[in-house]
Design a protein around this motif. Sequence first.
Motif, PDB file in Angstrom:
ATOM      1  N   SER A  22       7.980   5.154   2.662  1.00  0.00           N
ATOM      2  CA  SER A  22       8.266   3.744   2.424  1.00  0.00           C
ATOM      3  C   SER A  22       8.034   2.914   3.685  1.00  0.00           C
ATOM      4  N   ARG A  23       8.506   3.422   4.813  1.00  0.00           N
ATOM      5  CA  ARG A  23       8.339   2.711   6.083  1.00  0.00           C
ATOM      6  C   ARG A  23       6.863   2.547   6.442  1.00  0.00           C
ATOM      7  N   LEU A  24       6.082   3.606   6.244  1.00  0.00           N
ATOM      8  CA  LEU A  24       4.651   3.514   6.534  1.00  0.00           C
ATOM      9  C   LEU A  24       3.952   2.546   5.581  1.00  0.00           C
ATOM     10  N   GLY A  25       4.328   2.604   4.305  1.00  0.00           N
ATOM     11  CA  GLY A  25       3.754   1.681   3.324  1.00  0.00           C
ATOM     12  C   GLY A  25       4.061   0.239   3.673  1.00  0.00           C
ATOM     13  N   SER A  26       5.288  -0.024   4.110  1.00  0.00           N
ATOM     14  CA  SER A  26       5.682  -1.378   4.514  1.00  0.00           C
ATOM     15  C   SER A  26       4.896  -1.833   5.749  1.00  0.00           C
ATOM     16  N   ALA A  27       4.721  -0.934   6.696  1.00  0.00           N
ATOM     17  CA  ALA A  27       3.965  -1.273   7.904  1.00  0.00           C
ATOM     18  C   ALA A  27       2.533  -1.652   7.556  1.00  0.00           C
TER      19      ALA A  27
ATOM     20  N   ARG B 197     -15.744   5.731  10.223  1.00  0.00           N
ATOM     21  CA  ARG B 197     -15.977   4.553  11.065  1.00  0.00           C
ATOM     22  C   ARG B 197     -15.368   3.342  10.373  1.00  0.00           C
ATOM     23  N   GLY B 198     -14.632   2.577  11.121  1.00  0.00           N
ATOM     24  CA  GLY B 198     -13.975   1.403  10.569  1.00  0.00           C
ATOM     25  C   GLY B 198     -12.588   1.678  10.021  1.00  0.00           C
ATOM     26  N   ALA B 199     -12.191   2.947   9.987  1.00  0.00           N
ATOM     27  CA  ALA B 199     -10.849   3.279   9.512  1.00  0.00           C
ATOM     28  C   ALA B 199      -9.825   2.847  10.556  1.00  0.00           C
ATOM     29  N   MET B 200      -8.670   2.404  10.086  1.00  0.00           N
ATOM     30  CA  MET B 200      -7.582   2.034  10.974  1.00  0.00           C
ATOM     31  C   MET B 200      -6.567   3.174  10.991  1.00  0.00           C
ATOM     32  N   GLU B 201      -6.332   3.731  12.163  1.00  0.00           N
ATOM     33  CA  GLU B 201      -5.334   4.795  12.269  1.00  0.00           C
ATOM     34  C   GLU B 201      -3.943   4.169  12.227  1.00  0.00           C
ATOM     35  N   ILE B 202      -3.127   4.631  11.283  1.00  0.00           N
ATOM     36  CA  ILE B 202      -1.766   4.133  11.141  1.00  0.00           C
ATOM     37  C   ILE B 202      -0.819   4.949  12.013  1.00  0.00           C
ATOM     38  N   THR B 203      -0.918   6.267  11.937  1.00  0.00           N
ATOM     39  CA  THR B 203      -0.105   7.147  12.776  1.00  0.00           C
ATOM     40  C   THR B 203      -0.725   8.537  12.772  1.00  0.00           C
ATOM     41  N   SER B 204      -0.350   9.323  13.747  1.00  0.00           N
ATOM     42  CA  SER B 204      -0.762  10.724  13.775  1.00  0.00           C
ATOM     43  C   SER B 204       0.441  11.587  13.396  1.00  0.00           C
ATOM     44  N   GLY B 205       0.172  12.814  13.049  1.00  0.00           N
ATOM     45  CA  GLY B 205       1.254  13.737  12.745  1.00  0.00           C
ATOM     46  C   GLY B 205       2.175  13.932  13.932  1.00  0.00           C
ATOM     47  N   ARG B 206       1.598  13.989  15.103  1.00  0.00           N
ATOM     48  CA  ARG B 206       2.385  14.170  16.333  1.00  0.00           C
ATOM     49  C   ARG B 206       3.301  12.967  16.560  1.00  0.00           C
ATOM     50  N   GLU B 207       2.770  11.753  16.409  1.00  0.00           N
ATOM     51  CA  GLU B 207       3.583  10.552  16.590  1.00  0.00           C
ATOM     52  C   GLU B 207       4.709  10.490  15.560  1.00  0.00           C
TER      53      GLU B 207
ATOM     54  N   MET C 142       0.861  -1.169   0.000  1.00  0.00           N
ATOM     55  CA  MET C 142       0.000   0.000   0.000  1.00  0.00           C
ATOM     56  C   MET C 142       0.900   1.223   0.000  1.00  0.00           C
ATOM     57  N   ALA C 143       0.736   2.068  -0.962  1.00  0.00           N
ATOM     58  CA  ALA C 143       1.600   3.240  -1.108  1.00  0.00           C
ATOM     59  C   ALA C 143       1.140   4.391  -0.213  1.00  0.00           C
ATOM     60  N   VAL C 144       2.097   4.984   0.431  1.00  0.00           N
ATOM     61  CA  VAL C 144       1.888   6.233   1.161  1.00  0.00           C
ATOM     62  C   VAL C 144       2.672   7.275   0.374  1.00  0.00           C
ATOM     63  N   THR C 145       2.049   8.380   0.053  1.00  0.00           N
ATOM     64  CA  THR C 145       2.669   9.372  -0.817  1.00  0.00           C
ATOM     65  C   THR C 145       3.489  10.396  -0.031  1.00  0.00           C
ATOM     66  N   ARG C 146       4.369  11.063  -0.782  1.00  0.00           N
ATOM     67  CA  ARG C 146       5.127  12.173  -0.184  1.00  0.00           C
ATOM     68  C   ARG C 146       4.179  13.243   0.330  1.00  0.00           C
ATOM     69  N   ALA C 147       3.138  13.530  -0.443  1.00  0.00           N
ATOM     70  CA  ALA C 147       2.176  14.570  -0.042  1.00  0.00           C
ATOM     71  C   ALA C 147       1.517  14.216   1.285  1.00  0.00           C
TER      72      ALA C 147
END
Length: 83
Positions: free
Chosen positions: A72-77, A42-52, A1-6
Amino acid sequence: MAVTRAQVRALLDPSGENRSLVLLEGRTEVVPSDRLASEPYRGAMEITSGRELAATLPSGTPTEQDIDAVASRLGSAITHLGA
């Protein structure tokens, strides 16, 4: 799953401290953290917050390589979660 630079930039922006990266219906999205309990998320999975995310990086402005590495790290996770 790709996480973008933006998406990473949106999370690392100072106003992004109150945003979260979520996985919803097979896509990643950056949303205001206070909206996570609302009906559209509802039903969304939080991957990380900006603060984290900001807490994992050295202070200062991240380089393009930093942004790419975080994306890349977030996409891999997400992939390891089975998405």
